[in-house]
Design an enzyme around this catalytic site. Structure first.
Site, PDB file in Angstrom:
ATOM      1  N   SER A 197     -26.963 -21.022 -20.905  1.00 19.86           N
ATOM      2  CA  SER A 197     -25.618 -20.511 -21.383  1.00 19.86           C
ATOM      3  C   SER A 197     -25.493 -19.297 -20.638  1.00 19.86           C
ATOM      4  O   SER A 197     -25.542 -19.044 -19.412  1.00 19.86           O
ATOM      5  CB  SER A 197     -25.573 -20.156 -22.827  1.00 19.86           C
ATOM      6  OG  SER A 197     -24.349 -19.746 -23.204  1.00 19.86           O
ATOM      7  N   ASP A 353     -18.413 -29.360 -24.424  1.00 22.61           N
ATOM      8  CA  ASP A 353     -18.582 -28.059 -24.288  1.00 22.61           C
ATOM      9  C   ASP A 353     -17.616 -27.366 -23.370  1.00 22.61           C
ATOM     10  O   ASP A 353     -17.252 -27.784 -22.435  1.00 22.61           O
ATOM     11  CB  ASP A 353     -20.125 -27.932 -23.460  1.00 22.61           C
ATOM     12  CG  ASP A 353     -20.547 -26.466 -23.337  1.00 22.61           C
ATOM     13  OD1 ASP A 353     -20.054 -25.200 -23.965  1.00 22.61           O
ATOM     14  OD2 ASP A 353     -21.624 -26.042 -22.791  1.00 22.61           O
ATOM     15  N   HIS A 383     -22.723 -27.800 -26.894  1.00 19.79           N
ATOM     16  CA  HIS A 383     -23.398 -26.702 -26.591  1.00 19.79           C
ATOM     17  C   HIS A 383     -24.490 -26.308 -27.750  1.00 19.79           C
ATOM     18  O   HIS A 383     -24.461 -26.434 -28.663  1.00 19.79           O
ATOM     19  CB  HIS A 383     -22.390 -25.323 -26.488  1.00 19.79           C
ATOM     20  CG  HIS A 383     -22.911 -24.201 -26.049  1.00 19.79           C
ATOM     21  ND1 HIS A 383     -22.765 -24.075 -24.361  1.00 19.79           N
ATOM     22  CD2 HIS A 383     -23.258 -22.956 -26.436  1.00 19.79           C
ATOM     23  CE1 HIS A 383     -23.341 -22.856 -24.279  1.00 19.79           C
ATOM     24  NE2 HIS A 383     -23.704 -22.235 -25.484  1.00 19.79           N
TER      25      HIS A 383
END
Length: 413
Positions: A197, A353, A383
């Site tokens: 991320s 996501d 995610h």
């Protein structure tokens, strides 16, 4: 007391969720567990905002503290004996705190793989000491007989761009120095940078910088990016549109993270939703994230580009928030010549996501520049699933994704 309040709040949230139930995409398994995790996260954030309203500090700081308390309780319930396989130490690399995981096995003197890992959390949350990241680093180190350096970079609200980037870059350069690699028994030909991320964002940016730095005698051999966030100019890519209301990370939260990280006015959120902030960006730059050409048709589907024309206030946004066009913050905007020098890559994305298309576009651009890329998109992924491999929030897709990641590193590093 805090635990009791959290349990009550989560129970109320779950009751509301039941009354307003909206099913998740059918491909996602263990949905009840994902709903529960999302309820816990949202409850912690709501409690933290109440604390901020009461004048007890910033809500993000309060969220971190509450999460640590909950995590500490879980750790007490699940703690097992220390196998003694790893030596774990907290040290400082060029002013930046890092946590180092070193295998303690026979065959000392043999050079090992090395990995610089950068955690996610929207540049606001996370730590190498957090349960998921700590356990993940331990598993990587053990399964790959690898020295793992996990970076404890500074976070929002205490810090903003470019501070997290500069922290990670300083730690990377220190780790890659021949003297430090020798000290930890790391093979200079087998050093990787990786992150998830926001950590994937920082990893990609650092991989580019190191690749272009002729003063570095040792460079990263590979980069492994887990659902990386790579650009802040288009919040209406197909994955942002498809997953705008997805649990764990929705579009609103991701825009908020970007505004915080770049030090932008939080009241601009609605303008960013409509892409009004990118209306004056040069066409050659926008072409570097043009999903109508970079994405496979199956991911474009029937979605249409959104090119919003903003009010006069937005015409100055690129001057007020220069990080929007800074490749240190938005690695997807890098020139082809830079990408061509980057190390081979593993890029993991998840179908459900908002960040899916960032990763897919970066994989395409790296490949077009001549870099070997393994792109893995999990059709049942969401995610944060990569970090969800332990009880009580272990997900099948997370276990599978982590195993695939380890397998790729074993074969390519």
């Amino acid at each position: 007391m805090w635990l009791l309040l959290a349990v009550i709040a989560v129970s109320l949230a779950a009751a509301v969720r039941f009354c307003l139930y909206k099913p998740l995409p059918a491909a996602i398994r263990q949905q009840w567990k994902l709903w529960l995790l999302d309820d816990i996260i949202k409850t912690v954030i709501r409690l933290a905002r109440v604390m901020e309203w009461l004048g007890l500090g910033h809500h993000i700081t309060a969220s971190r503290n509450t999460s640590k308390r909950l995590e500490g309780t879980v750790k007490k319930l699940t703690a097992g004996p220390d196998a003694g396989y790893l030596a774990v130490s907290d040290v400082v690399f060029d002013g930046v705190p890092v946590r180092i995981y070193q295998p303690q096995t026979e065959g000392e003197g043999q050079l090992r793989r090395g990995l610089l890992y950068i955690h996610g959390g929207g540049w606001a949350y996370g730590s190498p000491r957090d349960g998921a990241y700590d356990q993940g680093s331990r598993k990587m180190s053990k399964e790959l007989d690898m020295v793992v350096v996990s970076v404890d970079y500074r976070l929002y609200p205490e810090s903003r761009f470019p501070t997290p980037y500069l922290d990670c870059l300083a730690a990377a350069k220190h780790f890659l120095s021949p003297e430090v690699l020798a000290e930890y028994g790391v093979d200079p030909q087998r050093v990787a940078v990786s992150g998830d991320s926001a950590g994937g964002n920082l990893s990609a940016a650092i991989a580019q910088e190191i690749a272009m730095d002729d003063s570095m005698s040792v460079k990263f051999s590979v980069q492994a990016l887990i659902y990386p966030v790579l650009q802040a100019l288009d919040f209406n890519t197909p994955s942002y549109q498809q997953n705008r209301d997805m649990v764990i990370l929705n579009r609103s939260a991701m825009v908020q993270f970007w505004l915080q990280y770049l030090g932008a006015d939080l009241s601009l959120k609605s303008h960013f939703f409509a892409n009004q902030h990118s209306s004056n960006v040069a066409p050659d730059l926008m072409a570097r994230l043009d999903w109508t050409t970079l994405l496979h048709p199956k991911h474009r589907n029937d979605y249409l580009p959104v090119r919003g024309k903003g009010p006069r206030r937005m015409e100055r946004i690129l001057d007020e928030v220069p990080g929007l066009l800074d490749v240190r913050a938005a690695p997807l905007l890098a020139e082809p010549e830079v990408l061509a020098k980057c190390p081979r890559a593993y890029i993991m994305t998840c179908e459900h996501d908002v960040l899916r298309d960032d990763g897919l576009m970066y994989a395409r651009r790296l490949s077009d520049a001549g870099v070997a890329v393994k792109a893995e998109n999990y059709l049942d992924g969401f995610h944060a699933c990569f970090s969800l491999t332990m009880w009580p929030f272990a997900f099948d897709v997370g276990v599978r994704a982590f195993a695939d990641y380890v397998r790729w590193l074993r074969d390519n590093l």
